[in-house]
Design a protein around this motif. Sequence first.
Motif, PDB file in Angstrom:
ATOM      1  N   SER A 161      47.114  42.941  44.929  1.00  0.00           N
ATOM      2  CA  SER A 161      48.275  42.216  45.432  1.00  0.00           C
ATOM      3  C   SER A 161      48.097  40.718  45.255  1.00  0.00           C
ATOM      4  CB  SER A 161      48.473  42.529  46.914  1.00  0.00           C
ATOM      5  OG  SER A 161      49.457  41.685  47.465  1.00  0.00           O
ATOM      6  N   PRO A 162      49.094  40.053  44.680  1.00  0.00           N
ATOM      7  CA  PRO A 162      48.987  38.610  44.503  1.00  0.00           C
ATOM      8  C   PRO A 162      48.915  37.855  45.837  1.00  0.00           C
ATOM      9  CG  PRO A 162      51.129  39.403  43.733  1.00  0.00           C
ATOM     10  CD  PRO A 162      50.318  40.596  44.123  1.00  0.00           C
TER      11      PRO A 162
ATOM     12  N   PHE B  54      47.062  46.448  54.724  1.00  0.00           N
ATOM     13  CA  PHE B  54      45.647  46.213  54.437  1.00  0.00           C
ATOM     14  C   PHE B  54      45.516  45.108  53.418  1.00  0.00           C
ATOM     15  CE2 PHE B  54      47.211  49.769  51.953  1.00  0.00           C
ATOM     16  CZ  PHE B  54      46.778  49.511  50.671  1.00  0.00           C
ATOM     17  N   LYS B  55      44.362  44.506  53.388  1.00  0.00           N
ATOM     18  CA  LYS B  55      44.099  43.393  52.476  1.00  0.00           C
ATOM     19  C   LYS B  55      43.452  43.919  51.201  1.00  0.00           C
ATOM     20  CE  LYS B  55      43.636  39.868  56.009  1.00  0.00           C
ATOM     21  NZ  LYS B  55      44.963  39.344  55.820  1.00  0.00           N
ATOM     22  N   ASN B  56      43.939  43.405  50.065  1.00  0.00           N
ATOM     23  CA  ASN B  56      43.353  43.738  48.780  1.00  0.00           C
ATOM     24  C   ASN B  56      43.818  42.715  47.754  1.00  0.00           C
ATOM     25  OD1 ASN B  56      43.006  44.891  46.096  1.00  0.00           O
ATOM     26  ND2 ASN B  56      42.233  46.660  47.219  1.00  0.00           N
ATOM     27  N   ALA B  57      43.000  41.742  47.465  1.00  0.00           N
ATOM     28  CA  ALA B  57      43.354  40.674  46.530  1.00  0.00           C
ATOM     29  C   ALA B  57      43.435  41.167  45.094  1.00  0.00           C
ATOM     30  CB  ALA B  57      42.361  39.533  46.646  1.00  0.00           C
ATOM     31  N   THR B  58      42.752  42.265  44.777  1.00  0.00           N
ATOM     32  CA  THR B  58      42.778  42.792  43.411  1.00  0.00           C
ATOM     33  C   THR B  58      44.128  43.404  43.071  1.00  0.00           C
ATOM     34  OG1 THR B  58      40.428  43.295  43.571  1.00  0.00           O
ATOM     35  CG2 THR B  58      41.638  44.377  41.811  1.00  0.00           C
TER      36      THR B  58
END
Length: 80
Positions: free
Chosen positions: A43-44, A37-41
């Motif tokens: 994961s760099p 899943f996507k999570n910019a907070t």
Amino acid sequence: NNQNVLDGTTTYQDAQYGVVRIVASSTSLPCGSIVRFKNATLSPTGEITAIVLDRGVTGTSLDLLVDSVDTAITKTTTFN
């Protein structure tokens, strides 16, 4: 998988995917399922690969294991 996370472990060494994060899921995903899943907070790179090794959530939610209560509170607050 007999993974004990009481020592602060937040990752799992998977034979196929390498080091992945640990998540809890409902029974809609079998234990051992790999999810991305996507999570910019959190994961760099903006993407997290994880393995379902716990239960305790409902529906289609995932609960990402983090290293401390402070991290959980900080990251949860960020999403509100």
